[in-house]
Design a protein around this motif. Structure first.
Motif, PDB file in Angstrom:
ATOM      1  N   ILE A 116       0.889  -1.165   0.018  1.00  0.00           N
ATOM      2  CA  ILE A 116      -0.035  -0.046   0.110  1.00  0.00           C
ATOM      3  C   ILE A 116       1.042   1.171  -0.112  1.00  0.00           C
ATOM      4  O   ILE A 116       0.515   2.173  -0.531  1.00  0.00           O
ATOM      5  N   SER A 117       1.900   1.151   0.612  1.00  0.00           N
ATOM      6  CA  SER A 117       2.874   2.377   0.632  1.00  0.00           C
ATOM      7  C   SER A 117       3.447   2.666  -0.795  1.00  0.00           C
ATOM      8  O   SER A 117       3.738   3.798  -1.188  1.00  0.00           O
ATOM      9  N   TYR A 118       3.655   1.776  -1.638  1.00  0.00           N
ATOM     10  CA  TYR A 118       3.955   1.895  -3.021  1.00  0.00           C
ATOM     11  C   TYR A 118       3.149   2.575  -3.686  1.00  0.00           C
ATOM     12  O   TYR A 118       3.334   3.616  -4.329  1.00  0.00           O
ATOM     13  N   ILE A 119       1.767   2.162  -3.449  1.00  0.00           N
ATOM     14  CA  ILE A 119       0.585   2.777  -4.278  1.00  0.00           C
ATOM     15  C   ILE A 119       0.581   4.094  -3.870  1.00  0.00           C
ATOM     16  O   ILE A 119       0.396   5.102  -4.416  1.00  0.00           O
ATOM     17  N   SER A 120       0.487   4.280  -2.446  1.00  0.00           N
ATOM     18  CA  SER A 120       0.370   5.660  -1.935  1.00  0.00           C
ATOM     19  C   SER A 120       1.327   6.613  -2.557  1.00  0.00           C
ATOM     20  O   SER A 120       1.159   7.796  -3.088  1.00  0.00           O
ATOM     21  N   LYS A 121       2.945   6.189  -2.595  1.00  0.00           N
ATOM     22  CA  LYS A 121       3.863   7.057  -2.983  1.00  0.00           C
ATOM     23  C   LYS A 121       3.563   7.325  -4.564  1.00  0.00           C
ATOM     24  O   LYS A 121       3.982   8.479  -5.114  1.00  0.00           O
ATOM     25  N   VAL A 122       3.227   6.291  -5.383  1.00  0.00           N
ATOM     26  CA  VAL A 122       3.118   6.505  -6.782  1.00  0.00           C
ATOM     27  C   VAL A 122       2.117   7.721  -7.001  1.00  0.00           C
ATOM     28  O   VAL A 122       1.968   8.401  -7.887  1.00  0.00           O
ATOM     29  N   GLU A 123       0.926   7.485  -6.335  1.00  0.00           N
ATOM     30  CA  GLU A 123      -0.105   8.393  -6.282  1.00  0.00           C
ATOM     31  C   GLU A 123       0.045   9.703  -5.584  1.00  0.00           C
ATOM     32  O   GLU A 123      -0.631  10.549  -6.219  1.00  0.00           O
ATOM     33  N   ALA A 124       0.884   9.792  -4.931  1.00  0.00           N
ATOM     34  CA  ALA A 124       1.104  11.229  -4.254  1.00  0.00           C
ATOM     35  C   ALA A 124       1.651  12.158  -5.234  1.00  0.00           C
ATOM     36  O   ALA A 124       2.647  12.286  -5.875  1.00  0.00           O
TER      37      ALA A 124
END
Length: 77
Positions: free
Chosen positions: A39-47
């Motif tokens: 989830i942290s990867y998705i969060s970083k990509v979307e930020a």
């Protein structure tokens, strides 16, 4: 499509992933589970403002999960 910087490219991809994820009514957690990434990867990509790179393989998995053409992630809104 042309992007003047890598950051601009990653921002377009991230915002489009977020857009299509929300259209599919999925949370970041749900998408991460379906694609089997953190989830942290998705969060970083979307930020916005994040210049987190993403592999073509993962981008393809996300596109398939969201049922969109991978090229949709490169469009500017």
């Amino acid at each position: 499509m042309r992007f003047s910087t890598e950051t601009e490219l990653y921002q377009a991809i991230g915002s489009n992933i977020k857009y299509y994820r929300e259209q599919a009514k999925l949370t970041q957690f749900q998408l991460s589970e379906l694609v089997q990434i953190s989830i942290s990867y998705i969060s970083k990509v979307e930020a916005f403002g994040c210049s987190k790179s993403i592999s073509i393989s993962v981008l393809n998995q996300i596109a398939n999960t969201l049922n969109v053409d991978i090229t949709d992630f490169f469009k500017t809104r």
